[in-house]
Design a protein around this motif. Sequence first.
Motif: not given
Length: 176
Positions: A1-28
Amino acid sequence: MRIVTTPMCEGVLRIAGVREYLVSRDPAEEEADLRVVLSETDMDDALKLKLNTFSQIKDAVGRVFRTVKMMDTSILRYSSEDEIGFDVCSPWWHDPSVLRERNSKIKVKVYSNFLTEIVEDMGFRIVTDDPDFTVCPDYMELDCIRVPSHRNLPLDPVKRALFRYRYLERKLCMKP
């Protein structure tokens, strides 16, 4: 599974315990099974999060956890939402009812949607006429209490909220 998030949402993924994701300024622009962005982002196929208030952050953590859990439990650090156990050292995070009651006597005029959400969450009375204080984002050239906007604060949503709540508390909790 590939999850992409913005820098401003990354903290929520960390708190939620998501281990694998990519941070991108333009997820689209990225291939993704799930995109996580701020609610005001113009993107139809994404999980949109509001992160202005502590209650919105709590809700966002749960939404991210539940969404990822439905898609792929193997990339989650926790097996249930109850295990997350994230805590913020702030009365606004735990039980703000006493603070809201105190603030309900203070009238505030607000020039922005994101600040309106925060000021309402803090219990202040939003008015259009005869305010005790006027609040606007720092990018507006008004003579009022200017609160830092997204671009002038940390990317982490909790640190951003802590700063804004403390700043507004210092500025607004002393009735003139």
